[in-house]
Design an enzyme around this catalytic site. Sequence first.
Site, PDB file in Angstrom:
ATOM      1  N   MET A  13       0.715  -1.246  -0.144  1.00 52.58           N
ATOM      2  CA  MET A  13       0.076   0.177  -0.083  1.00 52.58           C
ATOM      3  C   MET A  13       0.762   1.372  -0.036  1.00 52.58           C
ATOM      4  O   MET A  13       1.597   1.463   0.912  1.00 52.58           O
ATOM      5  CB  MET A  13      -1.126  -0.051   1.307  1.00 52.58           C
ATOM      6  CG  MET A  13      -1.894  -1.252   1.387  1.00 52.58           C
ATOM      7  SD  MET A  13      -2.997  -1.336   2.605  1.00 52.58           S
ATOM      8  CE  MET A  13      -4.018   0.087   2.102  1.00 52.58           C
ATOM      9  N   SER A  14       0.688   2.035  -1.054  1.00 51.76           N
ATOM     10  CA  SER A  14       1.654   3.373  -1.182  1.00 51.76           C
ATOM     11  C   SER A  14       0.803   4.421  -0.602  1.00 51.76           C
ATOM     12  O   SER A  14       1.486   5.662  -0.577  1.00 51.76           O
ATOM     13  CB  SER A  14       1.908   3.414  -2.693  1.00 51.76           C
ATOM     14  OG  SER A  14       0.569   3.896  -3.317  1.00 51.76           O
ATOM     15  N   GLY A  16      -1.923   5.696  -2.268  1.00 48.93           N
ATOM     16  CA  GLY A  16      -2.664   5.981  -3.372  1.00 48.93           C
ATOM     17  C   GLY A  16      -3.966   5.262  -3.668  1.00 48.93           C
ATOM     18  O   GLY A  16      -3.861   4.257  -2.934  1.00 48.93           O
ATOM     19  N   VAL A  17      -4.570   5.801  -4.579  1.00 50.14           N
ATOM     20  CA  VAL A  17      -5.868   5.116  -4.845  1.00 50.14           C
ATOM     21  C   VAL A  17      -5.775   3.585  -5.122  1.00 50.14           C
ATOM     22  O   VAL A  17      -6.452   2.768  -4.987  1.00 50.14           O
ATOM     23  CB  VAL A  17      -6.648   5.989  -5.624  1.00 50.14           C
ATOM     24  CG1 VAL A  17      -6.371   6.090  -7.041  1.00 50.14           C
ATOM     25  CG2 VAL A  17      -8.299   5.405  -5.479  1.00 50.14           C
ATOM     26  N   ASP A  18      -4.899   3.184  -6.181  1.00 52.50           N
ATOM     27  CA  ASP A  18      -4.676   1.916  -6.903  1.00 52.50           C
ATOM     28  C   ASP A  18      -4.559   0.747  -5.705  1.00 52.50           C
ATOM     29  O   ASP A  18      -5.145  -0.092  -5.698  1.00 52.50           O
ATOM     30  CB  ASP A  18      -3.700   1.987  -7.710  1.00 52.50           C
ATOM     31  CG  ASP A  18      -3.916   2.788  -8.974  1.00 52.50           C
ATOM     32  OD1 ASP A  18      -5.282   2.929  -9.257  1.00 52.50           O
ATOM     33  OD2 ASP A  18      -3.092   3.163  -9.703  1.00 52.50           O
ATOM     34  N   SER A  19      -3.598   1.102  -4.990  1.00 53.32           N
ATOM     35  CA  SER A  19      -3.380  -0.179  -3.755  1.00 53.32           C
ATOM     36  C   SER A  19      -4.332   0.118  -2.845  1.00 53.32           C
ATOM     37  O   SER A  19      -4.655  -1.315  -2.302  1.00 53.32           O
ATOM     38  CB  SER A  19      -1.899   0.239  -3.033  1.00 53.32           C
ATOM     39  OG  SER A  19      -1.751   1.645  -2.901  1.00 53.32           O
ATOM     40  N   MET A  38       6.098   0.114   2.122  1.00 54.07           N
ATOM     41  CA  MET A  38       7.673  -0.018   2.246  1.00 54.07           C
ATOM     42  C   MET A  38       8.441   1.225   2.272  1.00 54.07           C
ATOM     43  O   MET A  38       8.099   2.156   1.521  1.00 54.07           O
ATOM     44  CB  MET A  38       8.259  -0.472   0.988  1.00 54.07           C
ATOM     45  CG  MET A  38       7.593  -2.162   0.737  1.00 54.07           C
ATOM     46  SD  MET A  38       8.472  -2.706  -0.869  1.00 54.07           S
ATOM     47  CE  MET A  38       7.852  -1.406  -2.016  1.00 54.07           C
ATOM     48  N   CYS A 107      12.927  -1.098  -8.684  1.00 54.22           N
ATOM     49  CA  CYS A 107      12.140  -1.351  -7.673  1.00 54.22           C
ATOM     50  C   CYS A 107      11.088  -2.557  -7.423  1.00 54.22           C
ATOM     51  O   CYS A 107      10.841  -3.184  -6.597  1.00 54.22           O
ATOM     52  CB  CYS A 107      11.306  -0.160  -7.250  1.00 54.22           C
ATOM     53  SG  CYS A 107      10.581   0.248  -5.906  1.00 54.22           S
ATOM     54  N   GLY A 131      -1.126  -2.726  -6.701  1.00 52.72           N
ATOM     55  CA  GLY A 131      -2.274  -2.001  -7.573  1.00 52.72           C
ATOM     56  C   GLY A 131      -1.946  -1.865  -8.910  1.00 52.72           C
ATOM     57  O   GLY A 131      -2.359  -0.753  -9.548  1.00 52.72           O
ATOM     58  N   CYS A 204      10.206   8.525  -7.388  1.00 52.26           N
ATOM     59  CA  CYS A 204       9.929   9.074  -6.044  1.00 52.26           C
ATOM     60  C   CYS A 204      10.954   9.622  -5.440  1.00 52.26           C
ATOM     61  O   CYS A 204      10.843  10.643  -4.803  1.00 52.26           O
ATOM     62  CB  CYS A 204       9.685   7.808  -5.206  1.00 52.26           C
ATOM     63  SG  CYS A 204      10.809   6.522  -5.018  1.00 52.26           S
TER      64      CYS A 204
END
Length: 361
Positions: A13-14, A16-19, A38, A107, A131, A204
């Site tokens: 889970m970052s 963001g919406v996707d994850s 992470m 990554c 995601g 990033c």
Amino acid sequence: MESDNMKKALIAMSGGVDSSVAAYLMKEHGYDCIGVTMKLFQNEDAGVSRKKSCCSLDDVEDARSVAHNLGIPYYVFNFTADFKKQVMDRFVAAYENGATPNPCIDCNRYLKFDSLYHRAEELGCHYVVTGHYARIEQREDGRYLLKKAADPAKDQSYVLYSLTQEQLAHTMFPLGDMNKHQTRMIADEQNFFNADKPDSQDICFVPDGDYAGFIRRFTGKDYPAGDFTDKDGNVLGKHKGIIGYTVGQRKGLGIAAGKPVYVTKICPAENRVILGDNEDLFHRELDVEDFNFIAFDNPPAEFRAKAKVRYRQKEQWATVKVTGEKTVHIIFDESQRAITKGQAAVLYDGDVVIGGGVIVG
């Protein structure tokens, strides 16, 4: 009958919406989920504002909040040492050697599907879930295939070419059959506050896009000026250090040539950057190393496929010759612009990713 372990999933889970939606979908499908973020680098070490990257404190809190709303446990794993070694150091070394890397691929390869994969094993999780917009299918003979996402505008299969059979067997991409609009709709329906959060567009650890500035800060080294030359060796001016240039670049050269000129080659050993016309950027052939075949164990010595040499490029027809255990030579039917050392060449058979590797020449 699935074992309890088969229904356990570690969700990357970052914030963001996707994850976030990936985590929701896995829980909806009855999986016992653990959410993790992470921690990849110390922002101050990279000279990055804490609010300007996907590793910011805000993003950790966003991910934690979604996990709390879903009622799943949440952890932050410190992978800063792995990230420095496998992503940031590789990024710097590539630029120092005249190549242009794609750190998102490293990554995925070394962090999400290696370090995180092993952590998932330790926690008894059968799957790592991200995601990404891509799909995984299993053939009748048991072999796993990586396929493009259903939504071509969001397809991320290009940056996932390094996945092995074992990793594919233990990875799930819940968004692979969806488009971004559907993802945001689900987030909105679930009252995820990050439903409208914009996608991260930059590397990033270099959110301002100043790669040369980052490399100088990161290494503490000075990269000496050198000559801009044409292909015949005639000096055209001075460059500001080879780390500031990439093949195909036109802007920021500071050369008054009376016509558009482009970086056509970078020569680290001579500290020289070669400039030329746009037509000098077009080539048909390239060599690829560290090639990972996904679609088959024993590839034919020569075959036809479509290939792409940049993330946003539409794949093009080519003849592929296998030259070694992990090396291939690709000959495009038509010349391609700005084939760049350090980028990935990925082969496709329709929606199926045949495999990919790193361009070396």
